[in-house]
Scaffold this motif. Structure first.
Motif, mmCIF file in Angstrom:
data_model
loop_
_atom_site.group_PDB
_atom_site.id
_atom_site.type_symbol
_atom_site.label_atom_id
_atom_site.label_comp_id
_atom_site.label_asym_id
_atom_site.label_seq_id
_atom_site.Cartn_x
_atom_site.Cartn_y
_atom_site.Cartn_z
ATOM 1 N N LYS A 55 0.821 -1.213 0.000
ATOM 2 C CA LYS A 55 0.000 0.000 0.000
ATOM 3 C C LYS A 55 0.855 1.263 0.000
ATOM 4 C CE LYS A 55 -3.189 0.062 3.212
ATOM 5 N NZ LYS A 55 -4.245 0.333 4.188
ATOM 6 N N GLY A 56 1.934 1.276 0.763
ATOM 7 C CA GLY A 56 2.800 2.445 0.860
ATOM 8 C C GLY A 56 3.389 2.841 -0.485
ATOM 9 N N GLU A 57 3.840 1.859 -1.248
ATOM 10 C CA GLU A 57 4.404 2.115 -2.574
ATOM 11 C C GLU A 57 3.343 2.695 -3.512
ATOM 12 O OE1 GLU A 57 6.114 -0.592 -6.238
ATOM 13 O OE2 GLU A 57 6.428 -1.293 -4.188
ATOM 14 N N PHE A 58 2.156 2.151 -3.443
ATOM 15 C CA PHE A 58 1.057 2.635 -4.282
ATOM 16 C C PHE A 58 0.704 4.081 -3.933
ATOM 17 C CE2 PHE A 58 -3.605 2.836 -5.187
ATOM 18 C CZ PHE A 58 -3.510 2.798 -6.568
ATOM 19 N N ILE A 59 0.680 4.386 -2.635
ATOM 20 C CA ILE A 59 0.342 5.738 -2.191
ATOM 21 C C ILE A 59 1.407 6.727 -2.660
ATOM 22 C CG2 ILE A 59 0.098 7.189 -0.130
ATOM 23 C CD1 ILE A 59 -1.262 4.711 1.171
ATOM 24 N N GLU A 60 2.689 6.325 -2.589
ATOM 25 C CA GLU A 60 3.760 7.193 -3.086
ATOM 26 C C GLU A 60 3.579 7.484 -4.568
ATOM 27 O OE1 GLU A 60 7.621 5.636 -2.202
ATOM 28 O OE2 GLU A 60 7.197 5.521 -0.056
ATOM 29 N N ASN A 61 3.215 6.480 -5.344
ATOM 30 C CA ASN A 61 2.983 6.682 -6.776
ATOM 31 C C ASN A 61 1.805 7.622 -7.010
ATOM 32 O OD1 ASN A 61 5.093 5.009 -7.524
ATOM 33 N ND2 ASN A 61 3.805 3.201 -7.645
ATOM 34 N N LEU A 62 0.743 7.471 -6.228
ATOM 35 C CA LEU A 62 -0.410 8.359 -6.361
ATOM 36 C C LEU A 62 -0.030 9.803 -6.015
ATOM 37 C CD1 LEU A 62 -3.409 6.305 -4.925
ATOM 38 C CD2 LEU A 62 -3.046 7.015 -7.287
ATOM 39 N N VAL A 91 -7.684 12.660 -6.918
ATOM 40 C CA VAL A 91 -6.642 11.657 -6.700
ATOM 41 C C VAL A 91 -6.055 11.796 -5.294
ATOM 42 C CG1 VAL A 91 -4.382 10.826 -7.483
ATOM 43 C CG2 VAL A 91 -6.118 11.437 -9.160
ATOM 44 N N ARG A 92 -5.920 13.028 -4.794
ATOM 45 C CA ARG A 92 -5.414 13.243 -3.438
ATOM 46 C C ARG A 92 -6.364 12.638 -2.400
ATOM 47 N NH1 ARG A 92 -5.380 18.395 -3.337
ATOM 48 N NH2 ARG A 92 -3.331 18.672 -4.254
ATOM 49 N N ARG A 93 -7.674 12.859 -2.569
ATOM 50 C CA ARG A 93 -8.657 12.284 -1.630
ATOM 51 C C ARG A 93 -8.638 10.760 -1.698
ATOM 52 N NH1 ARG A 93 -11.553 16.564 -3.725
ATOM 53 N NH2 ARG A 93 -12.712 15.198 -5.106
ATOM 54 N N PHE A 94 -8.524 10.230 -2.911
ATOM 55 C CA PHE A 94 -8.447 8.783 -3.102
ATOM 56 C C PHE A 94 -7.219 8.219 -2.391
ATOM 57 C CE2 PHE A 94 -7.054 5.176 -5.840
ATOM 58 C CZ PHE A 94 -8.100 4.315 -5.578
ATOM 59 N N SER A 95 -6.084 8.887 -2.542
ATOM 60 C CA SER A 95 -4.843 8.468 -1.906
ATOM 61 C C SER A 95 -4.968 8.506 -0.382
ATOM 62 C CB SER A 95 -3.694 9.369 -2.358
ATOM 63 O OG SER A 95 -2.525 9.098 -1.638
ATOM 64 N N ASP A 96 -5.568 9.565 0.133
ATOM 65 C CA ASP A 96 -5.758 9.674 1.583
ATOM 66 C C ASP A 96 -6.671 8.573 2.104
ATOM 67 O OD1 ASP A 96 -4.133 11.893 1.646
ATOM 68 O OD2 ASP A 96 -5.802 13.338 1.697
ATOM 69 N N ARG A 97 -7.704 8.255 1.362
ATOM 70 C CA ARG A 97 -8.642 7.199 1.772
ATOM 71 C C ARG A 97 -7.939 5.850 1.838
ATOM 72 N NH1 ARG A 97 -11.293 4.351 4.449
ATOM 73 N NH2 ARG A 97 -13.207 3.360 3.807
#
Length: 138
Positions: A55-62, A91-97
């Motif tokens: 999840k962390g890697e995906f969030i960094e990419n987002l 995309v920011r809200r999606f990443s935060d969620r």
């Protein structure tokens, strides 16, 4: 040796006429169901654990994608700037969620969304399919 005749098997104690055999629950079925539940639970836990690990890697990419959208928005004007700002916010809200929610919560929310609004879900799947086909074609 037993021989099959109409209405039974000669030389054996079976004299049935095609009725269902084994309709009693001997516990074997219950044991099988329990084992399937256990295996399913273990598999689900492993998948959730792997998703949490990545999840962390995906969030960094987002977040990198959000930065790219914000930079593009600064160079744009008018409607394009509004569109890029909106996309960056989404995309920011999606990443935060994703970052703040557990995998179980995200799966539950996705299931609820699909039940409540199946048309947008399938439209999104079709759009992703066309996009993937275009990317893979090149």
């Amino acid at each position: 040796m037993a021989t099959v005749t109409e209405g039974g098997i000669q030389g054996s104690s079976y004299t049935g006429t095609g009725q269902s055999i084994g309709t009693e629950d001997t516990g074997f079925t219950a044991q099988g169901k329990e084992q399937v539940k256990r295996v399913t639970g273990v598999t689900k836990d492993r998948v959730y654990h792997q998703i949490d690990d990545r999840k962390g890697e995906f969030i960094e990419n987002l977040q990198g994608f959000v930065s790219t959208l914000e930079n593009a928005s600064q160079n744009a004007d008018g409607f394009s700037q509004q569109l890029l700002d909106g996309a960056a916010g989404y995309v920011r809200r999606f990443s935060d969620r994703i970052e703040n929610g557990s995998t179980e919560e995200l799966v539950r929310d996705a299931k609820q969304f699909i039940r409540e609004k199946p048309a947008p879900f399938f439209a999104g799947c079709i759009a992703i399919g066309f996009l993937a086909a275009r990317i893979l074609k090149e």
